[in-house]
Design an enzyme around this catalytic site. Structure first.
Site, PDB file in Angstrom:
ATOM      1  N   HIS A 190       0.449  -0.932  -0.234  1.00 42.09           N
ATOM      2  CA  HIS A 190       0.113  -0.074   0.379  1.00 42.09           C
ATOM      3  C   HIS A 190       0.779   1.455   0.280  1.00 42.09           C
ATOM      4  CE1 HIS A 190      -3.738  -1.982   1.841  1.00 42.09           C
ATOM      5  NE2 HIS A 190      -3.825  -1.056   0.105  1.00 42.09           N
ATOM      6  N   ARG A 290     -12.007  -0.779 -14.530  1.00 40.78           N
ATOM      7  CA  ARG A 290     -12.091  -1.949 -13.628  1.00 40.78           C
ATOM      8  C   ARG A 290     -12.729  -2.370 -12.567  1.00 40.78           C
ATOM      9  NH1 ARG A 290      -5.862  -0.750 -12.253  1.00 40.78           N
ATOM     10  NH2 ARG A 290      -4.965  -2.439 -13.290  1.00 40.78           N
ATOM     11  N   ARG A 326     -13.693  -3.245 -18.418  1.00 40.81           N
ATOM     12  CA  ARG A 326     -13.356  -4.428 -18.018  1.00 40.81           C
ATOM     13  C   ARG A 326     -14.610  -5.630 -17.541  1.00 40.81           C
ATOM     14  NH1 ARG A 326      -7.895  -6.109 -14.841  1.00 40.81           N
ATOM     15  NH2 ARG A 326      -8.809  -5.587 -13.389  1.00 40.81           N
ATOM     16  N   GLU A 415      -2.881 -10.924 -21.010  1.00 44.64           N
ATOM     17  CA  GLU A 415      -2.604 -11.434 -20.037  1.00 44.64           C
ATOM     18  C   GLU A 415      -1.897 -12.551 -19.841  1.00 44.64           C
ATOM     19  OE1 GLU A 415      -4.923  -9.134 -16.830  1.00 44.64           O
ATOM     20  OE2 GLU A 415      -6.698 -10.370 -18.003  1.00 44.64           O
ATOM     21  N   ASN A 438       0.676  -6.575 -16.409  1.00 48.33           N
ATOM     22  CA  ASN A 438       1.066  -6.746 -14.912  1.00 48.33           C
ATOM     23  C   ASN A 438       0.716  -8.515 -15.203  1.00 48.33           C
ATOM     24  OD1 ASN A 438       1.066  -4.273 -14.238  1.00 48.33           O
ATOM     25  ND2 ASN A 438      -1.481  -4.050 -13.412  1.00 48.33           N
ATOM     26  N   ASP A 439      -0.146  -8.787 -15.129  1.00 47.84           N
ATOM     27  CA  ASP A 439      -0.539 -10.643 -15.473  1.00 47.84           C
ATOM     28  C   ASP A 439       0.816 -11.416 -16.651  1.00 47.84           C
ATOM     29  OD1 ASP A 439      -2.015 -10.991 -13.031  1.00 47.84           O
ATOM     30  OD2 ASP A 439      -3.937 -10.122 -14.033  1.00 47.84           O
ATOM     31  N   ARG A 449       3.176 -11.734  -9.051  1.00 45.34           N
ATOM     32  CA  ARG A 449       3.561 -10.193  -8.885  1.00 45.34           C
ATOM     33  C   ARG A 449       3.828  -9.345  -7.878  1.00 45.34           C
ATOM     34  NH1 ARG A 449      -2.205  -8.607 -11.701  1.00 45.34           N
ATOM     35  NH2 ARG A 449      -1.766  -6.649 -10.915  1.00 45.34           N
ATOM     36  N   CYS A 486      -2.536  -1.802 -20.754  1.00 49.05           N
ATOM     37  CA  CYS A 486      -3.692  -0.789 -19.096  1.00 49.05           C
ATOM     38  C   CYS A 486      -3.103  -1.445 -18.291  1.00 49.05           C
ATOM     39  CB  CYS A 486      -5.288  -1.535 -19.586  1.00 49.05           C
ATOM     40  SG  CYS A 486      -4.597  -2.958 -19.536  1.00 49.05           S
TER      41      CYS A 486
HETATM   42  C1  PEP Z   1      -2.607  -6.183 -15.922  1.00 51.32           C
HETATM   43  O1  PEP Z   1      -2.799  -7.724 -15.548  1.00 51.32           O
HETATM   44  O2  PEP Z   1      -1.542  -5.185 -16.468  1.00 51.32           O
HETATM   45  C2  PEP Z   1      -3.891  -5.653 -15.155  1.00 51.32           C
HETATM   46  C3  PEP Z   1      -3.878  -4.488 -15.939  1.00 51.32           C
HETATM   47  O3  PEP Z   1      -4.559  -6.157 -14.706  1.00 51.32           O
HETATM   48  P1  PEP Z   1      -4.727  -6.297 -13.219  1.00 51.32           P
HETATM   49  O4  PEP Z   1      -3.528  -5.204 -12.615  1.00 51.32           O
HETATM   50  O5  PEP Z   1      -6.063  -5.528 -12.137  1.00 51.32           O
HETATM   51  O6  PEP Z   1      -4.451  -7.686 -13.130  1.00 51.32           O
HETATM   52 MG    MG Z   2      -4.932  -8.775 -15.503  1.00 50.87          MG
END
Ligand code: PEP
Ligand code: MG
Length: 561
Positions: A190, A290, A326, A415, A438-439, A449, A486
């Protein structure tokens, strides 16, 4: 070694260059002794602990009401934790069974809950700091102690702490706390999320040396982009800090390269508040809404009316503009009780994202109906995408359902590596793709992650990840379907240049990053972006890819990014 030679490295989580004196976080609450006994009738313990927990909850709710955006969400979540019945019940049981004091009982019960979260790993493990914060607040109330907290200083300072409680971070005043250094914490703690949200330069996970060796009032230079702290900065460093602090970045609402090649710069949002912040920062639309964020506290599926209201509130912030919504991405770090199977051993690889619709098809249908209804009532150009798509039948099923319900622009998130590798086929059906870096990075590198210790693997600079983005863009180009990004990578100005060179058409990010990304993008031509993309793609490893690109973008150094 003299103090002048001291320097420390940590995980860079919020960019910016600042200099100032150090102030340490106040001491924590002491662990109540096991020898302390409960003075009154043990049967009354529950009431006593409940009252302290309720007062803590009320206090946190009050703080939440005076915080904004991400900070408000975090404080609301921490307040929910203070209201957790398990903590009160387990603590009261300890008083009755073992006769210990109420404060000791709360300490032990919170320890058990924290250990359970720790064993779940990832995002859950990082929430143990939140449990410790709630514990300290309840114990402080039961024992009449002052709460530990942010030091009071007349001058702005750089805060050093072992880790920061969300309640403390959310209420930080960026005019007073100009930088943050923590010994512990990962890239998704956080502290990291909130520091970015507040625009305070920060590094986390810098090790215990910063607690021992950075003395109160020592003057330091903190580079949040490079993850470095050094004591007693030079005159040149100070001149740079002063020049940078005079710069006020603003985004004029049109993302483009120096040669006029358009790249849409969009906002990542979770609710109406963040949508309004994105609109105010000049975002050209929303690249990732989201939707699960609006429902994280719901025990049952929200009603049609409630969903329509939540979606409309976001769409209304962008009249006539593109808003990519999404569908629910439940599971793993974002479990939703009405669709998530909490007994899975490996939830990041489990029934999450689009997969939840295999068992609960109606939840997806209901969401699409509510979205279609909201889209009818607002003027925003609504695009819809499903998270965690891995195969063609999934893409086909999702797009068909959207089309049947009148949602014409239906796409997929990329992803999962299989989706990237087959993008040429998936994008013959889906109208667009948005890469969730990210994923995608987590699955490409087999690296959780949320784990700070895997930070060197968990980066989009890894040539393997860049290759997956490259193949996705080629799949998009073959079908004339736009590919956007994104994930967090879109907010990194150097990566934004590389992504543009790879053929990405839109970048969606936290509102705070829009101006910096726009400025760096406007300093290069498309051809230069393509050259830098080729350089990154062919690098031998992540560090050399990053260094090669950054060394060709002197503007980053100039802007302290
Ligand atoms: C991602 O995985 O990059 C993404 C944008 O989705 P989230 O971070 O919500 O998993
Ligand atoms: Mg994701």
């Amino acid at each position: 070694m003299t103090e002048n030679d001291l320097s420390f490295e940590g995980i860079p989580v919020s960019p910016g260059l600042v200099a100032g004196p150090i102030a340490h976080m106040g001491a924590g609450i002491e662990e109540p002794s096991p020898d302390e006994r409960f003075a009154g009738d043990p049967a009354s313990a529950k009431e006593l602990i409940q009252a302290a927990a309720a007062a803590t909850k009320a206090d946190l709710e009050f703080k939440a009401a005076s915080a904004q955006g991400e900070g408000r969400e975090v404080l609301t979540m921490t307040a929910q934790m203070a209201a957790d019945k398990t903590l009160v019940k387990q603590a009261a049981k300890l008083v009755v069974n073992e006769g210990v004091s109420a404060a000791r009982a709360v300490w032990v019960a919170a320890g058990t809950i924290a250990a359970q979260l720790e064993s779940l790993g990832g995002y859950m493990a990082e929430r143990t700091r939140d449990v410790a914060d709630v514990r300290d607040r309840i114990v402080a109330r039961l024992t009449g102690q002052d709460l530990p907290g942010i030091p009071e200083r007349p001058e702005p300072f750089i805060l050093v702490a072992r880790d920061l409680a969300p309640a403390d971070t959310a209420l930080l005043d960026p005019a007073k706390v100009i930088g943050i250094i923590t010994a512990e914490g990962g890239p998704t703690s956080h502290t990291a999320i909130l520091a970015r949200d507040l625009g305070i330069p920060a590094i986390v996970g810098a090790g215990n040396g910063v607690l021992r060796n950075l003395k109160a009032n020592s003057f330091v230079l903190l580079d949040g982009a490079k993850g470095r702290v050094s004591v007693n900065p030079s005159v040149e460093d100070m001149e740079r800090v002063a020049a940078l602090s005079r710069r006020k970045a603003v985004f004029n609402g049109t993302g483009q390269t120096k040669c006029g090649h358009r790249v849409q710069l969009l906002g990542n949002v979770g609710d109406a508040t963040s949508a309004m912040a994105a609109a105010a920062a000049g975002a050209e639309g929303v690249g990732l809404f989201r939707t699960e964020f609006a429902f994280l506290d719901e025990a049952v599926e929200p009603s049609h009316e409630k969903q329509v209201e939540a979606y409309r509130a976001v769409l209304a912030a962008f009249p006539g503009k593109k808003v990519v919504v999404r569908t629910l991405d439940a599971g793993a770090d974002k479990p939703l009780p009405f669709v998530t199977d909490m007994s899975e051993e490996n939830p990041a690889l489990g029934v999450r994202g689009f997969r939840t619709s295999w068992k609960f098809p109606q939840v997806l249908t209901n969401q699409l109906k509510a979205l279609a209804a909201a889209a009818e009532m607002e003027t925003a150009d609504v695009w819809v995408m499903a998270p965690m798509i891995a195969t063609m039948p999934e893409a086909d099923s999702f797009v068909s359902q959207c089309e049947e319900l009148g949602l014409k622009t239906a796409g997929i998130m990329v992803e999962v590596p299989s989706a990237a590798l087959t993008a040429d086929r998936l994008l013959s059906r889906a109208k667009f793709a948005s890469i969730g870096t990210n994923d995608l990075t987590q699955y490409a590198m087999a690296a959780d992650r949320m784990l700070g210790s895997l930070a060197q693997l968990s980066t989009v600079w890894q040539p393997g990840v860049l290759a997956l983005i490259d193949v996705t863009c080629k799949g998009g180009a073959a079908n004339d379907a736009p590919v956007g990004v994104c994930g967090e990578a879109a907010a990194d100005p150097a990566l934004a240049v590389v992504l543009t060179g790879l053929g990405v058409k839109s970048l969606s990010m936290t509102s705070r990053a829009l101006a910096d990304v726009a400025e760096v993008l406007a300093s290069v031509t498309l051809e230069e972006c393509q050259e830098l993309a080729a350089l990154a793609l062919t690098a031998v490893d992540a560090n050399s890819a990053r260094e090669a690109v950054r060394s060709r973008l002197p503007i980053l150094e100039e802007l302290g990014l």
